[in-house]
Design a protein around this motif. Structure first.
Motif, PDB file in Angstrom:
ATOM      1  N   ASP A  31       0.829  -1.196   0.000  1.00 53.23           N
ATOM      2  CA  ASP A  31       0.000   0.000   0.000  1.00 53.23           C
ATOM      3  C   ASP A  31       0.877   1.264   0.000  1.00 53.23           C
ATOM      4  OD1 ASP A  31      -2.386   1.393   0.003  1.00 53.23           O
ATOM      5  OD2 ASP A  31      -2.502   1.448   2.190  1.00 53.23           O
ATOM      6  N   GLN A  32       1.817   1.329  -0.918  1.00 53.09           N
ATOM      7  CA  GLN A  32       2.707   2.473  -1.069  1.00 53.09           C
ATOM      8  C   GLN A  32       2.475   3.058  -2.456  1.00 53.09           C
ATOM      9  OE1 GLN A  32       6.883   1.443  -0.816  1.00 53.09           O
ATOM     10  NE2 GLN A  32       7.543   3.557  -0.748  1.00 53.09           N
ATOM     11  N   MET A  79      10.031  11.737  13.088  1.00 55.95           N
ATOM     12  CA  MET A  79      10.658  10.411  13.096  1.00 55.95           C
ATOM     13  C   MET A  79      10.930   9.941  14.519  1.00 55.95           C
ATOM     14  SD  MET A  79      14.216   9.052  11.384  1.00 55.95           S
ATOM     15  CE  MET A  79      15.332   9.552  12.686  1.00 55.95           C
ATOM     16  N   LYS A  80      10.615   8.676  14.753  1.00 52.90           N
ATOM     17  CA  LYS A  80      10.975   8.004  16.005  1.00 52.90           C
ATOM     18  C   LYS A  80      12.281   7.274  15.737  1.00 52.90           C
ATOM     19  CE  LYS A  80       6.885   8.925  17.778  1.00 52.90           C
ATOM     20  NZ  LYS A  80       6.695  10.341  17.870  1.00 52.90           N
ATOM     21  N   TYR A 156       5.485   7.676  11.208  1.00 54.22           N
ATOM     22  CA  TYR A 156       4.100   7.212  11.242  1.00 54.22           C
ATOM     23  C   TYR A 156       3.175   8.279  10.664  1.00 54.22           C
ATOM     24  CZ  TYR A 156       6.102   3.814  14.424  1.00 54.22           C
ATOM     25  OH  TYR A 156       6.870   2.820  14.960  1.00 54.22           O
ATOM     26  N   GLY A 157       2.360   7.870   9.684  1.00 54.22           N
ATOM     27  CA  GLY A 157       1.270   8.698   9.198  1.00 54.22           C
ATOM     28  C   GLY A 157       1.631   9.970   8.466  1.00 54.22           C
ATOM     29  N   VAL A 164       3.244   3.401   7.774  1.00 55.52           N
ATOM     30  CA  VAL A 164       4.500   3.362   8.526  1.00 55.52           C
ATOM     31  C   VAL A 164       5.641   3.254   7.521  1.00 55.52           C
ATOM     32  CG1 VAL A 164       5.890   2.146  10.246  1.00 55.52           C
ATOM     33  CG2 VAL A 164       3.387   2.213  10.478  1.00 55.52           C
ATOM     34  N   LEU A 165       6.621   4.137   7.680  1.00 55.11           N
ATOM     35  CA  LEU A 165       7.803   4.134   6.826  1.00 55.11           C
ATOM     36  C   LEU A 165       9.026   3.794   7.661  1.00 55.11           C
ATOM     37  CD1 LEU A 165       7.192   7.519   4.970  1.00 55.11           C
ATOM     38  CD2 LEU A 165       6.585   5.233   4.166  1.00 55.11           C
ATOM     39  N   TYR A 166       9.902   2.967   7.114  1.00 57.47           N
ATOM     40  CA  TYR A 166      11.206   2.745   7.716  1.00 57.47           C
ATOM     41  C   TYR A 166      12.159   3.775   7.125  1.00 57.47           C
ATOM     42  CZ  TYR A 166       9.796  -1.841   9.562  1.00 57.47           C
ATOM     43  OH  TYR A 166       9.191  -2.866  10.241  1.00 57.47           O
ATOM     44  N   VAL A 167      12.972   4.371   7.984  1.00 55.85           N
ATOM     45  CA  VAL A 167      13.904   5.419   7.579  1.00 55.85           C
ATOM     46  C   VAL A 167      15.327   4.898   7.729  1.00 55.85           C
ATOM     47  CG1 VAL A 167      14.643   7.792   7.982  1.00 55.85           C
ATOM     48  CG2 VAL A 167      12.251   7.159   8.379  1.00 55.85           C
TER      49      VAL A 167
END
Length: 178
Positions: A31-32, A79-80, A156-157, A164-167
């Motif tokens: 879903d990207q 970003m977390k 997130y969002g 959710v994206l990984y950075v």
């Protein structure tokens, strides 16, 4: 692999490649890039700012596209996680796509090598390169880590509420280079 800076004459070709990329992701159930991103305004802005590039194979065929975007990139404001270094001297790789008609020839890896070499050679002011991808995009995650990026956090969002994206990040120079 050769990088060619895109002009407005390349706009339709870039949109075709990105639309194809969106379709490839949808076919994989990822879903990207579904919905209104990447959109015409983003691509026109990439071209206007000199951030959009076409990827050309050794035989001169355009096989893909990428945007090398100068910071700051506010998509990372929430970003977390923690960057490898705290700097404003970075670029972000966005909108990376190889057209499906050129899949299976290693072009994505060749594109990463060409981009990383280009940045290290022509953008000596840059201290780190950043990139992100969807949590479900395992192929891109593999490609990113294969080329030396380290996962540094999650967003997130930003594009859509539940996304959710990984950075990832990579330093452009090792300590030995300094």
């Amino acid at each position: 692999m050769k990088l060619k800076k895109a002009t407005m004459e390349d706009y339709d070709q870039i949109m075709t490649i990105l639309c194809d990329g969106s379709n490839q992701l949808a076919e994989q159930g990822i879903d990207q890039w579904q919905g209104d991103y990447p959109n015409p305004d983003v691509v026109k802005n990439d071209i206007k700012n000199g951030w959009a590039y076409l990827a050309e194979s050794a035989d001169g065929m355009t096989v893909g596209t990428i945007a090398i975007v100068d910071g700051p990139d506010h998509s990372y404001d929430t970003m977390k996680g923690n960057w490898l270094i705290d700097t404003d001297k970075y670029v972000v790789l966005h909108r990376v796509a190889i057209h499906s008609s050129h899949a299976g020839h290693g072009y994505a890896s060749k594109l990463f090598v060409a981009v990383l070499d280009y940045i290290k050679e022509h953008r000596t002011d840059i201290e780190t390169i950043r990139i992100d991808t969807h949590i479900d995009n395992k192929i891109m995650q593999h490609l990113i880590t294969k080329h030396g990026f380290k996962k540094v956090g999650e967003v997130y969002g930003y594009y859509r509420p539940d996304e959710v994206l990984y950075v990832y990040a990579q330093l452009t120079h090792s300590e030995e280079d300094k």
